[in-house]
Design an enzyme around this catalytic site. Structure first.
Site, PDB file in Angstrom:
ATOM      1  N   GLY A   1     -17.708 -27.069  23.067  1.00  9.90           N
ATOM      2  CA  GLY A   1     -19.250 -27.417  22.915  1.00  9.90           C
ATOM      3  C   GLY A   1     -19.689 -28.201  22.293  1.00  9.90           C
ATOM      4  N   CYS A   2     -19.642 -27.829  21.171  1.00 11.53           N
ATOM      5  CA  CYS A   2     -19.769 -28.862  19.678  1.00 11.53           C
ATOM      6  C   CYS A   2     -18.415 -29.435  19.137  1.00 11.53           C
ATOM      7  CB  CYS A   2     -20.929 -27.951  18.928  1.00 11.53           C
ATOM      8  SG  CYS A   2     -22.578 -27.376  18.944  1.00 11.53           S
TER       9      CYS A   2
END
Length: 217
Positions: free
Chosen positions: A153-154
């Site tokens: 994700g991030c």
């Protein structure tokens, strides 16, 4: 379409995965290592003790060598999470990341100092909707050492945006983690093939301790 062990050779033969290499002026970023993510009992949490153990010497070396250390957090200020946009609908765990709660605090085990930078974001990438580019340019940074969570994700979003903005993304394998092992491994494979260098903790520490522009404080 390939699968399994064929992937690495197929990608290499087609020119993927060429090393970018470390630059001359690094910054370290620690992505979303906040209590809402490092506490496995929280909706967005996962067991990240091994990753924190790898991040700690990187943070300590950044402090010792005068390398900028940036910690990110996700904070939503509006009671109905309007500032989370559609992401707040897709990921209901975002409800735990409200301003003023412990969930948005950087895990104290990492030893963040008052002189370190805190980057507040709303979405996955540390670049989206923030002043990270300006911060890095102001310090003439050319290399972003990337640690934190989550890999799929991030971390991934930040690495992709880093290379698109002209910074060398170095993702430290031992210092990034995810809730899902397959998602973690596939993300590292894809990042290394297309967007970043996936590097070891040892080679990153060696680089940080010898890079020329900084000196022990």
């Amino acid at each position: 379409m390939t699968s399994g062990k064929d992937d690495e050779e197929f990608f290499r033969a087609r020119g993927f995965g060429v090393k970018i290499g470390f630059g001359d002026r690094p910054a370290l970023i620690v992505i979303d290592m906040i209590k809402g993510f490092t506490n496995p009992d929280m909706p967005l949490g996962a067991p990240l003790e091994a990753q924190m153990a790898a991040q700690k010497p990187l943070i300590d070396d950044a402090h010792d060598r005068g390398i900028p250390a940036i910690f990110s957090t996700v904070i939503y200020n509006e009671y109905d999470l309007k500032d989370a946009g559609l992401w707040g609908i897709k990921m209901k765990g975002s409800l735990t990341l409200k301003a003023g709660t412990e969930a948005v605090e950087v895990d104290p085990r990492l030893g963040m100092l008052p002189t370190d930078s805190l980057l507040v974001k709303k979405y996955a990438s540390c670049f989206f909707g923030t002043d990270l580019v300006s911060r890095l340019m102001n310090q003439r940074v050319d290399t972003l050492i990337i640690t934190g969570c989550t890999t799929s994700g991030c971390v991934r979003a930040t690495a992709v945006d880093a290379v698109q903005h002209g910074f060398r993304p170095m993702v430290v394998r031992e210092a990034v983690g995810d809730r899902s092992v397959p998602a973690h491994e596939q993300s590292l494979f894809d990042l290394n093939a297309k967007y970043a260098d996936v590097v070891s903790l040892d080679e990153t520490l060696q680089y940080m301790r010898t890079v020329g522009h900084n000196a022990p404080r």
